[in-house]
Design a protein around this motif. Structure first.
Motif: not given
Length: 207
Positions: A162-183
């Protein structure tokens, strides 16, 4: 005392891991949230969605890590240790604006007694008390649920999934802005504690 020996409702180690992850993200990651608030991503459209995704993802990933290492035999030793180290890490990141990357952890490991004593001050002791000692008291009062090894393993496996699925869902929902932030601000990940110093410690020891 009556307070210490009073009735305690048993709770599974999985729930303890979740509560600990929430505490870490909310109480010990002030340096990360302040740094995030000063990035360009905070002033763009959808910043709140990114912030929520970061929060959920950080809680879920830390919960997954804690589920792996916490059980009825290890929780009262491992979690207080993590709480104390994280309290110190949170203080130094906030007060000295340091990033706990592998190089910084390597420097910490070779610090001598004189250098270490110079870093001790009332602010650190206060942080250790509020973020380390007091939560540890609650952990020591924790009453684990009594169950068989098989049921405990199944509960841990379910919680981890459940924890890993929740983390994956959170990343997928905001993947583009999150990737840009970390980049654009790759050093931000070294402010996410306790994940930052645990990851860096593994990197240093493996080298």
């Amino acid at each position: 005392t009556r307070w210490w020996q009073g009735t305690r409702r048993p709770m599974g180690a999985e729930w303890l891991a979740l509560w600990a992850a929430l505490f870490f993200v909310v109480a010990c990651n002030g340096a990360f949230w302040r740094a995030f608030a000063h990035t360009p991503s905070w002033h763009e459209a959808g910043a709140w969605r990114l912030a929520i995704a970061l929060f959920v993802g950080m809680v879920a990933l830390h919960a997954a890590l804690l589920v792996v290492v916490l059980n009825r035999w290890t929780a009262k030793i491992v979690l207080p240790l993590l709480l104390m180290v994280t309290a110190g890490a949170a203080y130094y990141m906030g007060h000295y604006r340091v990033y706990l990357d592998p190089d910084m952890v390597r420097n910490v490991l070779v610090t001598d007694r004189k250098e270490a004593s110079e870093l001790l001050n009332p602010g650190l002791l206060w942080s250790l008390l509020l973020l380390g000692v007091l939560p540890s008291v609650l952990v020591w009062r924790w009453q684990p649920v009594k169950r068989s090894l098989l049921r405990g393993f199944m509960a841990h496996a379910l919680a981890l999934s459940i924890a890993l699925a929740t983390a994956a869902a959170a990343i997928a929902i905001a993947y583009q802005p999150m990737a840009a932030l970390m980049r654009n601000d790759p050093s931000l990940r070294h402010l996410i504690t306790p994940g930052n110093y645990l990851y860096s410690l593994v990197r240093v020891l493996s080298a």
